[in-house]
Motif scaffolding. Structure first.
Motif, PDB file in Angstrom:
ATOM      1  N   SER A 202      -1.550  -4.005 -10.031  1.00 31.52           N
ATOM      2  CA  SER A 202      -2.829  -3.252  -9.563  1.00 31.52           C
ATOM      3  C   SER A 202      -4.069  -3.839  -8.925  1.00 31.52           C
ATOM      4  CB  SER A 202      -3.282  -2.448  -9.912  1.00 31.52           C
ATOM      5  OG  SER A 202      -4.774  -1.357  -9.251  1.00 31.52           O
ATOM      6  N   ALA A 203      -4.350  -4.251  -7.298  1.00 33.20           N
ATOM      7  CA  ALA A 203      -5.356  -4.823  -6.784  1.00 33.20           C
ATOM      8  C   ALA A 203      -6.366  -5.101  -7.540  1.00 33.20           C
ATOM      9  CB  ALA A 203      -4.924  -4.389  -5.550  1.00 33.20           C
ATOM     10  N   GLY A 204      -6.769  -3.779  -6.747  1.00 31.46           N
ATOM     11  CA  GLY A 204      -7.737  -3.603  -8.000  1.00 31.46           C
ATOM     12  C   GLY A 204      -8.424  -3.873  -9.118  1.00 31.46           C
ATOM     13  N   HIS A 205      -7.423  -4.009  -9.946  1.00 34.22           N
ATOM     14  CA  HIS A 205      -7.637  -4.292 -11.458  1.00 34.22           C
ATOM     15  C   HIS A 205      -6.994  -5.619 -11.600  1.00 34.22           C
ATOM     16  CE1 HIS A 205      -7.042   0.004 -10.995  1.00 34.22           C
ATOM     17  NE2 HIS A 205      -7.862  -0.036 -11.695  1.00 34.22           N
ATOM     18  N   ALA A 206      -6.566  -6.761 -10.820  1.00 34.62           N
ATOM     19  CA  ALA A 206      -5.844  -7.555 -11.703  1.00 34.62           C
ATOM     20  C   ALA A 206      -6.862  -9.103 -11.470  1.00 34.62           C
ATOM     21  CB  ALA A 206      -5.000  -8.108  -9.762  1.00 34.62           C
ATOM     22  N   VAL A 207      -6.212  -9.794 -12.611  1.00 39.04           N
ATOM     23  CA  VAL A 207      -7.417 -11.070 -12.976  1.00 39.04           C
ATOM     24  C   VAL A 207      -6.754 -12.237 -12.153  1.00 39.04           C
ATOM     25  CG1 VAL A 207      -8.206 -12.822 -14.250  1.00 39.04           C
ATOM     26  CG2 VAL A 207      -8.131  -9.917 -15.184  1.00 39.04           C
ATOM     27  N   ASP A 208      -7.170 -13.349 -10.555  1.00 33.48           N
ATOM     28  CA  ASP A 208      -6.893 -14.191 -10.956  1.00 33.48           C
ATOM     29  C   ASP A 208      -6.143 -15.172 -11.508  1.00 33.48           C
ATOM     30  OD1 ASP A 208      -6.725 -12.899  -7.970  1.00 33.48           O
ATOM     31  OD2 ASP A 208      -7.934 -14.274  -7.350  1.00 33.48           O
TER      32      ASP A 208
ATOM     33  N   ARG B 276      -3.206   3.047  -5.869  1.00 34.57           N
ATOM     34  CA  ARG B 276      -2.617   3.258  -4.366  1.00 34.57           C
ATOM     35  C   ARG B 276      -2.257   1.624  -3.451  1.00 34.57           C
ATOM     36  NH1 ARG B 276      -3.636   5.891   0.876  1.00 34.57           N
ATOM     37  NH2 ARG B 276      -3.579   4.700   2.072  1.00 34.57           N
ATOM     38  N   THR B 277      -2.860   0.113  -4.269  1.00 35.76           N
ATOM     39  CA  THR B 277      -3.075  -0.709  -3.990  1.00 35.76           C
ATOM     40  C   THR B 277      -2.117  -1.524  -5.222  1.00 35.76           C
ATOM     41  OG1 THR B 277      -4.619  -0.248  -1.763  1.00 35.76           O
ATOM     42  CG2 THR B 277      -3.921  -2.954  -2.580  1.00 35.76           C
ATOM     43  N   LEU B 278      -1.062  -2.500  -4.275  1.00 33.65           N
ATOM     44  CA  LEU B 278      -0.766  -2.927  -5.006  1.00 33.65           C
ATOM     45  C   LEU B 278      -0.016  -4.116  -4.609  1.00 33.65           C
ATOM     46  CD1 LEU B 278       1.967  -0.571  -6.760  1.00 33.65           C
ATOM     47  CD2 LEU B 278      -0.315  -1.129  -7.815  1.00 33.65           C
ATOM     48  N   TRP B 279      -0.164  -6.025  -5.780  1.00 34.81           N
ATOM     49  CA  TRP B 279       0.159  -7.450  -4.919  1.00 34.81           C
ATOM     50  C   TRP B 279       2.001  -6.975  -5.962  1.00 34.81           C
ATOM     51  CZ3 TRP B 279      -2.529  -9.104  -1.897  1.00 34.81           C
ATOM     52  CH2 TRP B 279      -4.074  -9.765  -2.160  1.00 34.81           C
ATOM     53  N   ILE B 280       2.486  -7.143  -4.846  1.00 36.16           N
ATOM     54  CA  ILE B 280       3.677  -7.975  -5.495  1.00 36.16           C
ATOM     55  C   ILE B 280       4.437  -8.825  -4.940  1.00 36.16           C
ATOM     56  CG2 ILE B 280       4.892  -5.474  -4.990  1.00 36.16           C
ATOM     57  CD1 ILE B 280       6.517  -5.949  -2.723  1.00 36.16           C
ATOM     58  N   GLU B 281       5.654  -9.717  -5.650  1.00 41.77           N
ATOM     59  CA  GLU B 281       6.434 -11.261  -4.945  1.00 41.77           C
ATOM     60  C   GLU B 281       6.375 -10.853  -3.397  1.00 41.77           C
ATOM     61  OE1 GLU B 281       5.499 -13.898  -7.057  1.00 41.77           O
ATOM     62  OE2 GLU B 281       5.714 -12.954  -9.122  1.00 41.77           O
ATOM     63  N   ARG B 282       5.830 -12.128  -2.919  1.00 41.12           N
ATOM     64  CA  ARG B 282       6.875 -12.272  -1.884  1.00 41.12           C
ATOM     65  C   ARG B 282       7.703 -11.722  -2.298  1.00 41.12           C
ATOM     66  NH1 ARG B 282       3.783 -13.242   2.860  1.00 41.12           N
ATOM     67  NH2 ARG B 282       1.704 -12.358   2.188  1.00 41.12           N
ATOM     68  N   ASP B 283       8.520 -13.252  -2.767  1.00 43.97           N
ATOM     69  CA  ASP B 283      10.367 -13.113  -2.892  1.00 43.97           C
ATOM     70  C   ASP B 283      10.912 -11.527  -2.966  1.00 43.97           C
ATOM     71  OD1 ASP B 283      10.105 -15.142  -3.008  1.00 43.97           O
ATOM     72  OD2 ASP B 283      10.716 -16.104  -4.671  1.00 43.97           O
TER      73      ASP B 283
ATOM     74  N   VAL C  50       0.784  -0.876   0.214  1.00 46.41           N
ATOM     75  CA  VAL C  50      -0.067   0.285  -0.227  1.00 46.41           C
ATOM     76  C   VAL C  50       1.063   1.179   0.237  1.00 46.41           C
ATOM     77  CG1 VAL C  50      -1.669   1.173   1.194  1.00 46.41           C
ATOM     78  CG2 VAL C  50      -1.423  -1.285   1.363  1.00 46.41           C
ATOM     79  N   ILE C  51       0.928   2.574  -0.874  1.00 46.59           N
ATOM     80  CA  ILE C  51       1.444   3.464  -1.348  1.00 46.59           C
ATOM     81  C   ILE C  51       0.866   4.624  -0.083  1.00 46.59           C
ATOM     82  CG2 ILE C  51       3.126   5.317  -2.705  1.00 46.59           C
ATOM     83  CD1 ILE C  51       2.389   2.892  -5.132  1.00 46.59           C
ATOM     84  N   GLU C  52       1.175   5.102   1.224  1.00 45.50           N
ATOM     85  CA  GLU C  52      -0.050   5.571   2.256  1.00 45.50           C
ATOM     86  C   GLU C  52       0.199   7.015   1.323  1.00 45.50           C
ATOM     87  OE1 GLU C  52       2.708   4.502   5.555  1.00 45.50           O
ATOM     88  OE2 GLU C  52       0.966   3.713   6.052  1.00 45.50           O
ATOM     89  N   ASN C  53       1.536   6.939   0.305  1.00 41.26           N
ATOM     90  CA  ASN C  53       0.877   8.795   0.327  1.00 41.26           C
ATOM     91  C   ASN C  53       0.375   9.052  -1.667  1.00 41.26           C
ATOM     92  OD1 ASN C  53       3.496   8.130  -0.756  1.00 41.26           O
ATOM     93  ND2 ASN C  53       4.169  10.198  -1.296  1.00 41.26           N
ATOM     94  N   TYR C  54      -0.291   8.109  -1.568  1.00 38.09           N
ATOM     95  CA  TYR C  54      -0.812   7.909  -3.637  1.00 38.09           C
ATOM     96  C   TYR C  54      -2.220   8.191  -2.982  1.00 38.09           C
ATOM     97  CZ  TYR C  54      -1.524   6.885  -7.707  1.00 38.09           C
ATOM     98  OH  TYR C  54      -1.999   6.859  -9.483  1.00 38.09           O
ATOM     99  N   PRO C  55      -3.078   8.846  -3.550  1.00 42.45           N
ATOM    100  CA  PRO C  55      -4.060   9.088  -3.071  1.00 42.45           C
ATOM    101  C   PRO C  55      -5.507   8.199  -3.077  1.00 42.45           C
ATOM    102  CG  PRO C  55      -3.611  10.604  -4.605  1.00 42.45           C
ATOM    103  CD  PRO C  55      -2.625  10.036  -4.626  1.00 42.45           C
ATOM    104  N   GLU C  56      -6.425   7.740  -2.612  1.00 39.50           N
ATOM    105  CA  GLU C  56      -7.204   6.718  -2.608  1.00 39.50           C
ATOM    106  C   GLU C  56      -7.862   7.295  -3.927  1.00 39.50           C
ATOM    107  OE1 GLU C  56      -8.593   4.294  -0.178  1.00 39.50           O
ATOM    108  OE2 GLU C  56      -7.555   5.576   1.908  1.00 39.50           O
ATOM    109  N   GLY C  57      -8.490   6.096  -4.101  1.00 42.97           N
ATOM    110  CA  GLY C  57      -9.348   5.688  -5.358  1.00 42.97           C
ATOM    111  C   GLY C  57      -8.906   6.317  -6.575  1.00 42.97           C
ATOM    112  N   ARG C  58      -7.715   7.036  -7.077  1.00 44.60           N
ATOM    113  CA  ARG C  58      -7.004   7.398  -8.021  1.00 44.60           C
ATOM    114  C   ARG C  58      -6.304   6.822  -8.984  1.00 44.60           C
ATOM    115  NH1 ARG C  58      -2.388  11.881  -7.790  1.00 44.60           N
ATOM    116  NH2 ARG C  58      -0.748  11.160  -9.762  1.00 44.60           N
ATOM    117  N   VAL C  59      -6.501   5.801 -10.362  1.00 51.85           N
ATOM    118  CA  VAL C  59      -5.875   5.351 -11.013  1.00 51.85           C
ATOM    119  C   VAL C  59      -5.039   5.512 -11.771  1.00 51.85           C
ATOM    120  CG1 VAL C  59      -6.409   3.057 -12.757  1.00 51.85           C
ATOM    121  CG2 VAL C  59      -7.938   3.257 -11.292  1.00 51.85           C
ATOM    122  N   GLU C  60      -4.079   5.589 -12.224  1.00 49.14           N
ATOM    123  CA  GLU C  60      -3.166   6.006 -13.770  1.00 49.14           C
ATOM    124  C   GLU C  60      -2.632   4.952 -14.313  1.00 49.14           C
ATOM    125  OE1 GLU C  60       0.078   9.115 -12.730  1.00 49.14           O
ATOM    126  OE2 GLU C  60      -0.193   7.591 -10.813  1.00 49.14           O
TER     127      GLU C  60
END
Ligand code: ATP
Ligand code: MG
Length: 572
Positions: free
Chosen positions: A474-480, A397-404, A365-375
């Motif tokens: 991007s967590a909000g756009h990811a496809v499982d 603002r919310t992303l998935w990264i590799e655990r590794d 989570v990127i704390e200083n990135y505005p909620e709801g914004r999508v670039e």
């Protein structure tokens, strides 16, 4: 990575490129000079439909069809279907599909040895009439016992000197079904003292009351391979009958039959079969892996079968390039499977579109990135191919990264994310880790970061370097999706070489398949269809599996990005 392909030492330094010549080319060119076949070149690929084709067959296919192409000749596809006990139409169909997929065409020259059964029978009768074949009443065990050894001559069959009339009568009655299985055979009358065991009155026909997948119940006697093969070659006007080394000792019999009958006589040429490390190539062993459920089927992506390699994501081009690279040799060798992997990596590097996928997701989570914004960032589809362009990828603002890609207590050389460190998010911003969120068990469930708003594309810090670059979705756009990772099917380089009493399946690698669910795919991967191939950035090459549904994309990893072949070759 495509430069300086090492020559494989095992090929005697012979290159298989069309311009260069190997020992088979030399034989053909000599025949063309001497006019032995009137300048014709006609080869054939003769599979027995008793299993699926594997990478060894691919070598033979590329060789036979390749020679025909190079010399402006023809190559037939012929099913060597003389053993109804082990054969099946399922295999006939799969073999045709695989040869076609590899990129070769037999045009209208699809043949079956079983189509020649009547002619083969007549040839056998002709040998009997010449006094060169006889019906023998010995059982298989008795024949084997009388064969002698390479240093001791065999004993002649008591039935060897039957009259031509009696032989003709008995052979006709064998055909008519008057005798039970195994009670009689037709044998060539050659030389029980020959130093070549194959010349000691070999069996030409046996009685087998089994239905044939093409001729049905028309026959209850079936020709042996050695009899059917040379005559099928002859009937089809083959000029060069290319086969594997184990048939070298059969060549005198091949020649004897054709000479005695005075028919068109192709040249048999032997080459070393392909063996590959960490797998098995015998159809009998592959069949066991399938039947006993060690793999999911003939097309399991861990299998060395052509359909397995196809499902894994191999391209026909990469397999043909592999076959060229290994060339042809006169001595048996084992080719490192890393060379096959090198070939597909090289091919896919040029044409597989790049995508971002997170296999083992960890939330960032990127704390200083505005909620709801999508670039939207623009990601390169293929750095090797500028014409492939770019694609839009959502950033939020919310992303998935590799655990590794995150370590709480990293070693000094760790170039990815850790508390206080900064990395670049591929195609986007620089982020620094400020905090870690753990669950009750103490496992990390979330990474908190801040980003530098000036570090994105076009920003004044766009070029500022970080210690590393990681991929994200991007967590909000990811496809499982589901991703299947593969490792070597066996733990040892030569599983077929098991000592007495050791079953080769005991060498199976229990970790050869790892299935990852809940992988996070970038949104452009929604709607992929089976067979599509991609490079997932930093993770390898992947191919969409037929198990894919509209709701759940499933991928197979074809091969990782790291070239182990280059390393091995570098050491040599
Ligand atoms: P089988 O043990 O059932 O005879 P096979 O592997 O010889 O199995 P075929 O269907 O007879 O299978 O093979 C068709 C052709 O492919 C033959 O000309 C054979 O020599 C060739 N071939 C088979 N295996 C290999 C291999 N590992 N490398 C190169 N050529 C091969
Ligand atoms: Mg064979």
């Amino acid at each position: 990575m495509t430069a300086d392909i090492p020559q494989v030492g095992q090929t005697n330094g012979e290159s298989a490129s069309p311009a260069a010549s190997n020992f088979i080319d030399e034989v053909i060119q000599e025949h063309n000079r001497s006019g032995r076949f009137g300048g014709r070149v006609h080869t054939r690929f003769p599979p027995e439909p008793n299993g699926y084709l594997h990478i060894g067959h691919a070598k033979s296919i590329c060789l036979n069809f390749g020679i025909a192409e190079r010399y402006g000749g023809l190559c037939n596809l012929r099913f060597d279907d003389t053993n109804p006990v082990t054969e099946d139409v399922e295999y006939v169909d799969s073999i045709q599909e695989d040869v076609r997929w590899l990129g070769f065409s037999w045009d209208d020259r699809l043949y079956f040895a079983s189509d020649y059964f009547e002619r083969l029978y007549e040839y056998a009768v002709a040998l009997i009439r010449k006094g060169k074949a006889y019906v023998c009443d010995l059982t298989a065990e008795q024949i084997a016992a009388a064969r002698g050894t390479p240093t001791r001559p065999g004993r002649e069959s008591p039935y060897r000197n039957r009259s031509v009339e009696e032989n003709l009568d008995l052979f006709a009655r064998m055909r008519n079904g008057e005798f039970p299985d195994g009670s009689r055979t037709l044998r060539a009358k050659i030389d029980m003292a020959s130093p070549n065991m194959h010349m000691r009155d070999p069996v030409l026909y046996r009685i087998v009351h089994v239905r044939h997948h093409r001729t049905g119940d028309a026959w209850c006697i079936y020709p042996m391979y050695d009899f059917a093969h040379c005559l099928s070659d002859s009937i089809e006007g083959i000029t060069h009958s290319i086969c594997t080394l184990e048939f070298e000792v059969h060549r005198p019999l091949y020649d004897w039959i054709l000479d005695e009958l005075g028919v068109h006589h192709p040249q048999q040429i032997e080459f070393a079969r392909l063996n590959m490390s960490y797998t098995v190539m015998s159809k009998r062993k592959l069949l066991r892996l399938v039947r006993e459920g060690y793999v999911r089927g003939w097309d399991d992506p861990r299998m060395p079968t052509i359909c397995g390699l196809r499902r894994r994501g191999y391209t026909p081009e990469s397999i043909r390039a592999f076959a060229e690279r290994i060339g042809v040799a006169k001595r048996d060798t084992v080719i490192d499977v890393a060379l096959l992997e090198y070939s597909v990596r090289e091919d896919l590097n040029k044409r597989a579109p790049r995508r971002m996928v997170v296999l083992r997701p960890l939330k960032l989570v990127i704390e200083n990135y505005p909620e709801g914004r999508v670039e939207t960032v623009h990601a390169l589809n293929n750095p090797e191919d500028p014409s492939a362009g770019t694609r839009p990828v959502e950033f939020s603002r919310t992303l998935w990264i590799e655990r590794d890609d995150f370590m709480e207590n990293p070693p000094r050389k760790f170039h990815r994310l850790s508390p206080g460190s900064e990395v670049r998010l591929r195609y986007a911003y620089l982020v620094s880790c400020t905090d870690i969120v753990k669950d009750a068990k103490g496992d990390i469930v979330e990474i908190r970061c801040t980003y530098d708003p000036e570090s994105g594309p076009g920003g004044k810090n766009a070029d500022r370097r970080a210690r590393g670059t990681i991929h994200w979705v991007s967590a909000g756009h990811a496809v499982d999706g589901e991703v299947r990772l593969y490792d070597r099917l066996f733990n040892v380089p030569d599983p077929a070489d098991a000592p007495e009493g050791v079953d080769f399946v005991s060498y199976l690698n229990p970790d050869s398949l790892e299935t990852l669910i809940g992988c996070k795919l970038e949104s452009s991967l929604a709607g992929v269809v089976p067979g599509e191939r991609f490079q997932f950035e930093r993770l390898g090459y992947f191919c969409v599996d037929p198990d894919t549904t509209p709701a759940l994309p499933v991928f197979n990893r074809t091969v990782g990005l790291k070239d182990t072949w280059g390393k091995i070759a570098g050491k040599a």
